[in-house]
Design a protein around this motif. Structure first.
Motif, PDB file in Angstrom:
ATOM      1  N   SER A 100      16.241  63.545  38.493  1.00  0.00           N
ATOM      2  CA  SER A 100      16.349  63.592  37.033  1.00  0.00           C
ATOM      3  C   SER A 100      16.627  62.202  36.454  1.00  0.00           C
ATOM      4  O   SER A 100      16.067  61.827  35.414  1.00  0.00           O
ATOM      5  N   ILE A 101      17.468  61.436  37.141  1.00  0.00           N
ATOM      6  CA  ILE A 101      17.751  60.066  36.711  1.00  0.00           C
ATOM      7  C   ILE A 101      16.502  59.201  36.870  1.00  0.00           C
ATOM      8  O   ILE A 101      16.132  58.449  35.958  1.00  0.00           O
ATOM      9  N   LYS A 102      15.836  59.312  37.996  1.00  0.00           N
ATOM     10  CA  LYS A 102      14.628  58.517  38.246  1.00  0.00           C
ATOM     11  C   LYS A 102      13.507  58.866  37.270  1.00  0.00           C
ATOM     12  O   LYS A 102      12.701  58.008  36.920  1.00  0.00           O
ATOM     13  N   ASN A 103      13.470  60.116  36.820  1.00  0.00           N
ATOM     14  CA  ASN A 103      12.457  60.549  35.847  1.00  0.00           C
ATOM     15  C   ASN A 103      12.836  60.205  34.415  1.00  0.00           C
ATOM     16  O   ASN A 103      12.071  60.479  33.490  1.00  0.00           O
ATOM     17  N   GLY A 104      14.033  59.641  34.215  1.00  0.00           N
ATOM     18  CA  GLY A 104      14.469  59.251  32.874  1.00  0.00           C
ATOM     19  C   GLY A 104      15.034  60.386  32.042  1.00  0.00           C
ATOM     20  O   GLY A 104      15.261  60.218  30.845  1.00  0.00           O
ATOM     21  N   CYS A 105      15.247  61.553  32.647  1.00  0.00           N
ATOM     22  CA  CYS A 105      15.787  62.703  31.911  1.00  0.00           C
ATOM     23  C   CYS A 105      17.300  62.602  31.707  1.00  0.00           C
ATOM     24  O   CYS A 105      17.841  63.169  30.758  1.00  0.00           O
ATOM     25  N   GLU A 106      17.970  61.915  32.622  1.00  0.00           N
ATOM     26  CA  GLU A 106      19.414  61.724  32.531  1.00  0.00           C
ATOM     27  C   GLU A 106      19.736  60.278  32.871  1.00  0.00           C
ATOM     28  O   GLU A 106      18.934  59.585  33.497  1.00  0.00           O
ATOM     29  N   THR A 107      20.916  59.851  32.440  1.00  0.00           N
ATOM     30  CA  THR A 107      21.385  58.495  32.715  1.00  0.00           C
ATOM     31  C   THR A 107      22.773  58.570  33.328  1.00  0.00           C
ATOM     32  O   THR A 107      23.624  59.341  32.879  1.00  0.00           O
ATOM     33  N   LEU A 108      22.980  57.758  34.337  1.00  0.00           N
ATOM     34  CA  LEU A 108      24.296  57.603  34.928  1.00  0.00           C
ATOM     35  C   LEU A 108      24.850  56.287  34.391  1.00  0.00           C
ATOM     36  O   LEU A 108      24.160  55.268  34.420  1.00  0.00           O
ATOM     37  N   ILE A 109      26.059  56.315  33.880  1.00  0.00           N
ATOM     38  CA  ILE A 109      26.693  55.104  33.360  1.00  0.00           C
ATOM     39  C   ILE A 109      27.933  54.823  34.191  1.00  0.00           C
ATOM     40  O   ILE A 109      28.679  55.745  34.535  1.00  0.00           O
ATOM     41  N   TYR A 110      28.121  53.546  34.514  1.00  0.00           N
ATOM     42  CA  TYR A 110      29.253  53.112  35.328  1.00  0.00           C
ATOM     43  C   TYR A 110      29.981  51.987  34.608  1.00  0.00           C
ATOM     44  O   TYR A 110      29.388  50.941  34.339  1.00  0.00           O
ATOM     45  N   VAL A 111      31.237  52.224  34.272  1.00  0.00           N
ATOM     46  CA  VAL A 111      32.084  51.197  33.684  1.00  0.00           C
ATOM     47  C   VAL A 111      32.901  50.603  34.830  1.00  0.00           C
ATOM     48  O   VAL A 111      33.793  51.253  35.367  1.00  0.00           O
ATOM     49  N   GLU A 112      32.527  49.383  35.198  1.00  0.00           N
ATOM     50  CA  GLU A 112      33.193  48.682  36.296  1.00  0.00           C
ATOM     51  C   GLU A 112      34.349  47.867  35.713  1.00  0.00           C
ATOM     52  O   GLU A 112      34.135  47.036  34.827  1.00  0.00           O
ATOM     53  N   PRO A 113      35.547  48.094  36.208  1.00  0.00           N
ATOM     54  CA  PRO A 113      36.691  47.398  35.622  1.00  0.00           C
ATOM     55  C   PRO A 113      36.947  46.012  36.218  1.00  0.00           C
ATOM     56  O   PRO A 113      36.662  45.772  37.393  1.00  0.00           O
ATOM     57  N   SER A 114      37.463  45.131  35.381  1.00  0.00           N
ATOM     58  CA  SER A 114      38.130  43.931  35.886  1.00  0.00           C
ATOM     59  C   SER A 114      39.568  44.314  36.195  1.00  0.00           C
ATOM     60  O   SER A 114      40.170  43.818  37.129  1.00  0.00           O
ATOM     61  N   TRP A 115      40.073  45.229  35.371  1.00  0.00           N
ATOM     62  CA  TRP A 115      41.435  45.731  35.509  1.00  0.00           C
ATOM     63  C   TRP A 115      41.501  47.100  34.836  1.00  0.00           C
ATOM     64  O   TRP A 115      41.018  47.267  33.723  1.00  0.00           O
ATOM     65  N   GLY A 116      42.051  48.073  35.517  1.00  0.00           N
ATOM     66  CA  GLY A 116      42.265  49.373  34.881  1.00  0.00           C
ATOM     67  C   GLY A 116      41.164  50.374  35.144  1.00  0.00           C
ATOM     68  O   GLY A 116      40.695  50.531  36.264  1.00  0.00           O
ATOM     69  N   ALA A 117      40.763  51.045  34.080  1.00  0.00           N
ATOM     70  CA  ALA A 117      39.911  52.230  34.177  1.00  0.00           C
ATOM     71  C   ALA A 117      38.526  51.968  34.752  1.00  0.00           C
ATOM     72  O   ALA A 117      37.823  51.057  34.334  1.00  0.00           O
TER      73      ALA A 117
END
Length: 129
Positions: A100-117
């Motif tokens: 689904s992600i590869k087909n563009g139907c969904e997106t995975l988002i990743y918030v990479e921290p320097s510090w914290g969340a």
């Protein structure tokens, strides 16, 4: 793909609406500008290590045919598990989400921290304000 650079921004709020599957992430940049990322149609969401000051290193979005499947699978495994339990996604479901992600139907988002969340979410739409 996000249009803004969130490096060194501070995550100042997370608003969840489980009923609509909406997550609003509010950030503040060094000059004090408020920026918002709205995730619509979320089916998976996880945050860890949320503290009083949460500084972003970078935000990565995964969608489209050129995503690296191992990266996506690692993030999906993390977002679908708890500290005392393994992922609830079986191999078939994991494969369906990756497709689904590869087909563009969904997106995975990743918030990479320097510090914290650290945040990972699977959603249908991302809106910046």
């Amino acid at each position: 793909m996000l249009s803004r650079n969130y490096h060194d921004c501070v995550l100042i709020s997370i608003r969840l609406d489980a009923g609509s599957g909406s997550v609003d992430l509010t950030f503040k940049s060094e000059p004090g500008e408020r920026m918002e990322i709205i995730l619509r149609g979320c089916s998976l969401f996880k945050s860890s290590d949320l503290v009083l000051q949460n500084v972003v290193s970078r935000i990565i979005t995964y969608t489209g045919h050129d995503v690296i499947e191992r990266d996506v699978a690692d993030k999906l495994e993390w977002v679908s598990s708890l500290s005392d339990a393994s992922s609830f996604l079986n191999a078939e479901r994991m494969g369906a989400i990756v497709s689904s992600i590869k087909n563009g139907c969904e997106t995975l988002i990743y918030v990479e921290p320097s510090w914290g969340a650290q945040i990972v979410a699977l959603c249908k739409e991302i809106v910046e304000r």
